[in-house]
Design a protein around this motif. Structure first.
Motif, PDB file in Angstrom:
ATOM      1  N   LEU A 152       0.849  -1.195   0.000  1.00 41.65           N
ATOM      2  CA  LEU A 152       0.000   0.000   0.000  1.00 41.65           C
ATOM      3  C   LEU A 152       0.880   1.238   0.000  1.00 41.65           C
ATOM      4  CD1 LEU A 152      -2.780   1.453   0.412  1.00 41.65           C
ATOM      5  CD2 LEU A 152      -2.365   1.238   2.882  1.00 41.65           C
ATOM      6  N   CYS A 153       0.719   2.071  -1.020  1.00 44.61           N
ATOM      7  CA  CYS A 153       1.373   3.379  -0.992  1.00 44.61           C
ATOM      8  C   CYS A 153       0.279   4.438  -0.860  1.00 44.61           C
ATOM      9  CB  CYS A 153       2.210   3.594  -2.249  1.00 44.61           C
ATOM     10  SG  CYS A 153       1.219   3.892  -3.699  1.00 44.61           S
ATOM     11  N   ALA A 154       0.688   5.694  -0.733  1.00 43.50           N
ATOM     12  CA  ALA A 154      -0.295   6.776  -0.631  1.00 43.50           C
ATOM     13  C   ALA A 154      -0.001   7.820  -1.695  1.00 43.50           C
ATOM     14  CB  ALA A 154      -0.255   7.410   0.756  1.00 43.50           C
ATOM     15  N   LEU A 155      -1.064   8.449  -2.149  1.00 39.27           N
ATOM     16  CA  LEU A 155      -0.956   9.534  -3.128  1.00 39.27           C
ATOM     17  C   LEU A 155      -1.796  10.694  -2.597  1.00 39.27           C
ATOM     18  CD1 LEU A 155      -0.039  10.484  -5.979  1.00 39.27           C
ATOM     19  CD2 LEU A 155      -2.184   9.526  -6.846  1.00 39.27           C
ATOM     20  N   ILE A 156      -1.145  11.831  -2.416  1.00 36.43           N
ATOM     21  CA  ILE A 156      -1.841  12.999  -1.873  1.00 36.43           C
ATOM     22  C   ILE A 156      -1.972  14.033  -2.981  1.00 36.43           C
ATOM     23  CG2 ILE A 156      -1.776  14.806  -0.109  1.00 36.43           C
ATOM     24  CD1 ILE A 156      -0.043  12.837   1.568  1.00 36.43           C
ATOM     25  N   LEU A 157      -3.189  14.541  -3.146  1.00 38.82           N
ATOM     26  CA  LEU A 157      -3.463  15.536  -4.192  1.00 38.82           C
ATOM     27  C   LEU A 157      -3.233  16.932  -3.636  1.00 38.82           C
ATOM     28  CD1 LEU A 157      -6.836  14.103  -5.560  1.00 38.82           C
ATOM     29  CD2 LEU A 157      -4.568  13.869  -6.601  1.00 38.82           C
ATOM     30  N   ALA A 158      -2.342  17.661  -4.259  1.00 34.51           N
ATOM     31  CA  ALA A 158      -2.086  19.045  -3.826  1.00 34.51           C
ATOM     32  C   ALA A 158      -1.987  19.924  -5.068  1.00 34.51           C
ATOM     33  CB  ALA A 158      -0.809  19.119  -2.990  1.00 34.51           C
ATOM     34  N   GLY A 159      -3.099  20.048  -5.740  1.00 35.53           N
ATOM     35  CA  GLY A 159      -3.059  20.821  -6.976  1.00 35.53           C
ATOM     36  C   GLY A 159      -4.338  21.592  -7.234  1.00 35.53           C
ATOM     37  N   GLY A 160      -5.106  21.791  -6.159  1.00 38.92           N
ATOM     38  CA  GLY A 160      -6.366  22.521  -6.344  1.00 38.92           C
ATOM     39  C   GLY A 160      -6.131  24.025  -6.382  1.00 38.92           C
ATOM     40  N   LYS A 161      -7.143  24.733  -6.834  1.00 40.81           N
ATOM     41  CA  LYS A 161      -7.020  26.190  -6.956  1.00 40.81           C
ATOM     42  C   LYS A 161      -7.290  26.892  -5.623  1.00 40.81           C
ATOM     43  CE  LYS A 161      -9.688  26.173 -10.890  1.00 40.81           C
ATOM     44  NZ  LYS A 161      -9.559  24.817 -11.366  1.00 40.81           N
ATOM     45  N   SER A 162      -7.889  26.206  -4.671  1.00 36.58           N
ATOM     46  CA  SER A 162      -8.234  26.823  -3.371  1.00 36.58           C
ATOM     47  C   SER A 162      -8.978  28.135  -3.574  1.00 36.58           C
ATOM     48  CB  SER A 162      -6.977  27.056  -2.518  1.00 36.58           C
ATOM     49  OG  SER A 162      -6.287  25.871  -2.253  1.00 36.58           O
ATOM     50  N   SER A 163      -9.847  28.181  -4.568  1.00 39.09           N
ATOM     51  CA  SER A 163     -10.494  29.463  -4.887  1.00 39.09           C
ATOM     52  C   SER A 163     -11.457  29.894  -3.788  1.00 39.09           C
ATOM     53  CB  SER A 163     -11.192  29.389  -6.242  1.00 39.09           C
ATOM     54  OG  SER A 163     -12.029  28.271  -6.291  1.00 39.09           O
ATOM     55  N   ARG A 164     -12.134  28.944  -3.147  1.00 36.05           N
ATOM     56  CA  ARG A 164     -13.063  29.329  -2.078  1.00 36.05           C
ATOM     57  C   ARG A 164     -12.304  29.791  -0.839  1.00 36.05           C
ATOM     58  NH1 ARG A 164     -16.176  23.757  -2.255  1.00 36.05           N
ATOM     59  NH2 ARG A 164     -14.158  23.200  -3.169  1.00 36.05           N
ATOM     60  N   MET A 165     -11.137  29.194  -0.577  1.00 34.35           N
ATOM     61  CA  MET A 165     -10.340  29.585   0.601  1.00 34.35           C
ATOM     62  C   MET A 165      -9.616  30.905   0.347  1.00 34.35           C
ATOM     63  SD  MET A 165      -9.596  28.547   3.671  1.00 34.35           S
ATOM     64  CE  MET A 165     -10.031  26.807   3.675  1.00 34.35           C
ATOM     65  N   GLY A 166      -9.225  31.146  -0.893  1.00 35.48           N
ATOM     66  CA  GLY A 166      -8.512  32.383  -1.214  1.00 35.48           C
ATOM     67  C   GLY A 166      -7.024  32.304  -0.953  1.00 35.48           C
ATOM     68  N   ARG A 167      -6.542  31.211  -0.405  1.00 32.94           N
ATOM     69  CA  ARG A 167      -5.093  30.958  -0.293  1.00 32.94           C
ATOM     70  C   ARG A 167      -4.885  29.448  -0.305  1.00 32.94           C
ATOM     71  NH1 ARG A 167      -3.579  31.565   6.018  1.00 32.94           N
ATOM     72  NH2 ARG A 167      -5.675  31.369   6.862  1.00 32.94           N
ATOM     73  N   ASP A 168      -3.662  29.038  -0.586  1.00 36.38           N
ATOM     74  CA  ASP A 168      -3.366  27.618  -0.811  1.00 36.38           C
ATOM     75  C   ASP A 168      -3.684  26.785   0.442  1.00 36.38           C
ATOM     76  OD1 ASP A 168      -2.360  25.154  -1.422  1.00 36.38           O
ATOM     77  OD2 ASP A 168      -0.426  25.898  -2.173  1.00 36.38           O
ATOM     78  N   LYS A 169      -4.649  25.883   0.314  1.00 36.54           N
ATOM     79  CA  LYS A 169      -5.054  25.071   1.471  1.00 36.54           C
ATOM     80  C   LYS A 169      -3.924  24.164   1.956  1.00 36.54           C
ATOM     81  CE  LYS A 169      -8.816  23.683  -0.709  1.00 36.54           C
ATOM     82  NZ  LYS A 169     -10.087  23.024  -1.060  1.00 36.54           N
ATOM     83  N   ALA A 170      -3.073  23.727   1.053  1.00 38.74           N
ATOM     84  CA  ALA A 170      -1.982  22.824   1.439  1.00 38.74           C
ATOM     85  C   ALA A 170      -1.047  23.487   2.450  1.00 38.74           C
ATOM     86  CB  ALA A 170      -1.186  22.403   0.197  1.00 38.74           C
ATOM     87  N   LEU A 171      -0.978  24.802   2.418  1.00 40.68           N
ATOM     88  CA  LEU A 171      -0.026  25.524   3.271  1.00 40.68           C
ATOM     89  C   LEU A 171      -0.661  26.088   4.537  1.00 40.68           C
ATOM     90  CD1 LEU A 171       1.945  27.434   0.477  1.00 40.68           C
ATOM     91  CD2 LEU A 171       2.595  25.316   1.652  1.00 40.68           C
ATOM     92  N   LEU A 172      -1.945  25.876   4.756  1.00 42.26           N
ATOM     93  CA  LEU A 172      -2.589  26.425   5.962  1.00 42.26           C
ATOM     94  C   LEU A 172      -1.937  25.822   7.205  1.00 42.26           C
ATOM     95  CD1 LEU A 172      -6.358  26.190   4.939  1.00 42.26           C
ATOM     96  CD2 LEU A 172      -4.997  28.275   5.180  1.00 42.26           C
ATOM     97  N   PRO A 173      -1.559  26.643   8.166  1.00 39.55           N
ATOM     98  CA  PRO A 173      -0.874  26.090   9.340  1.00 39.55           C
ATOM     99  C   PRO A 173      -1.842  25.559  10.394  1.00 39.55           C
ATOM    100  CG  PRO A 173      -0.884  28.490   9.431  1.00 39.55           C
ATOM    101  CD  PRO A 173      -1.645  28.109   8.197  1.00 39.55           C
ATOM    102  N   LEU A 174      -1.658  24.311  10.774  1.00 42.97           N
ATOM    103  CA  LEU A 174      -2.477  23.703  11.821  1.00 42.97           C
ATOM    104  C   LEU A 174      -1.528  23.164  12.888  1.00 42.97           C
ATOM    105  CD1 LEU A 174      -5.471  23.045  12.472  1.00 42.97           C
ATOM    106  CD2 LEU A 174      -5.098  20.821  11.450  1.00 42.97           C
ATOM    107  N   GLU A 175      -1.722  23.604  14.116  1.00 40.87           N
ATOM    108  CA  GLU A 175      -0.808  23.218  15.213  1.00 40.87           C
ATOM    109  C   GLU A 175       0.643  23.359  14.770  1.00 40.87           C
ATOM    110  OE1 GLU A 175      -2.406  19.385  15.987  1.00 40.87           O
ATOM    111  OE2 GLU A 175      -4.177  20.226  16.970  1.00 40.87           O
ATOM    112  N   GLY A 176       0.923  24.480  14.121  1.00 47.41           N
ATOM    113  CA  GLY A 176       2.308  24.807  13.782  1.00 47.41           C
ATOM    114  C   GLY A 176       2.861  24.127  12.544  1.00 47.41           C
ATOM    115  N   LYS A 177       2.047  23.332  11.863  1.00 45.55           N
ATOM    116  CA  LYS A 177       2.587  22.735  10.627  1.00 45.55           C
ATOM    117  C   LYS A 177       1.606  22.858   9.476  1.00 45.55           C
ATOM    118  CE  LYS A 177       3.428  18.475  12.528  1.00 45.55           C
ATOM    119  NZ  LYS A 177       3.012  17.126  12.979  1.00 45.55           N
ATOM    120  N   PRO A 178       2.150  22.973   8.259  1.00 43.12           N
ATOM    121  CA  PRO A 178       1.256  23.092   7.105  1.00 43.12           C
ATOM    122  C   PRO A 178       0.373  21.843   6.963  1.00 43.12           C
ATOM    123  CG  PRO A 178       3.522  23.621   6.485  1.00 43.12           C
ATOM    124  CD  PRO A 178       3.571  23.057   7.876  1.00 43.12           C
ATOM    125  N   LEU A 179      -0.843  22.075   6.525  1.00 43.96           N
ATOM    126  CA  LEU A 179      -1.799  20.968   6.378  1.00 43.96           C
ATOM    127  C   LEU A 179      -1.239  19.830   5.520  1.00 43.96           C
ATOM    128  CD1 LEU A 179      -4.615  20.389   7.376  1.00 43.96           C
ATOM    129  CD2 LEU A 179      -5.516  21.784   5.504  1.00 43.96           C
TER     130      LEU A 179
END
Ligand SMILES: Nc1nc2c(ncn2[C@@H]2O[C@H](COP(=O)(O)OP(=O)(O)OP(=O)(O)O)[C@@H](O)[C@H]2O)c(=O)[nH]1
Ligand SMILES: [Mg+2]
Length: 203
Positions: A10-37
């Motif tokens: 089992l491997c994993a594939l994470i999708l990080a290529g959305g436009k984040s248009s509703r958030m207005g900034r890149d969701k992948a980089l949102l900081p949660l408990e000190g680390k990017p999502l």
């Protein structure tokens, strides 16, 4: 997390290529408990799958924040403006790199995800019939395609569907042999798409 909690094949594939248009900034980089999502999602994926891949049309944006041993795949954006074709096409491109029998597909915007349920679900894969192509959480309106498991060999049918113009996970999955993951705690799948949703999570 112990290595033994990982499901072999089992491997994993994470999708990080959305436009984040509703958030207005890149969701992948949102900081949660000190680390990017995205960093958090990669670490959780590493607790049950190996290797962990991240597919993005802009991989350099994430190189610095990936845990060791996570690997980036450059997604090919097919028009000159760099527009992407959404998660189904990103998934198909990522699948071409994968050689394990199963892949855990994850969105990067799942802030409530936890390792233990993923490990438990991964341990159920061996018992599935050979004919099962995907093992996903189900909800009343369809499947949760971005937090579940797919056999690598679904690539053939996925490529055919995309070549015919298909872009919808739900439409593709309705033609596939999918088994529901039993007893899923739906709060794990909480998806944050807007500033308001994100503020609630931060609280
Ligand atoms: N690699 C890749 N990932 C994608 C693509 N489109 C969406 N994703 C990912 O798919 C997941 C779900 O994305 P959404 O929340 O539906 O869409 P989004 O484009 O990020 O956000 P919106 O613009 O607000 O719809 C996230 O992890 C996105 O990064 C794509 O074209 N390529
Ligand atoms: Mg989303």
């Amino acid at each position: 997390m112990e290595k033994s909690d990982r499901t072999p094949n089992l491997c994993a594939l994470i999708l990080a290529g959305g436009k984040s248009s509703r958030m207005g900034r890149d969701k992948a980089l949102l900081p949660l408990e000190g680390k990017p999502l995205l960093t958090r999602t990669c670490q959780i994926a590493q607790s049950c799958a190996n290797p962990v891949w991240v597919i993005s049309p802009w991989p350099e944006r994430y190189r610095e924040i990936l845990p060791a041993n996570c690997q980036l795949i450059q997604e090919v954006a097919t028009d000159s403006g760099g527009a992407t074709h959404g998660p189904l096409v990103g998934f198909a491109q990522g699948l071409t790199q994968i050689t394990t029998e199963w892949v855990l597909l994850l969105a990067c915007d799942l802030p409530q995800l936890q390792p233990e349920p993923l490990q438990q679900w991964g341990q159920l894969l061996d018992a599935l019939p050979e004919s099962t192509l995907a093992f996903l959480p189900q909800h009343p309106k369809g499947w949760e395609p971005l937090c579940g498991f797919y056999r690598q060999r679904c690539l053939t049918s996925l490529q055919t569907f995309i070549a015919q113009g298909g872009r919808s996970f739900q439409a593709w999955l309705s033609t596939q042999n999918v088994q529901p993951i039993p007893q899923v705690d739906r709060s794990l799948l909480l998806n944050c798409n807007t500033q308001e949703e994100w503020q609630q999570i931060e609280r």
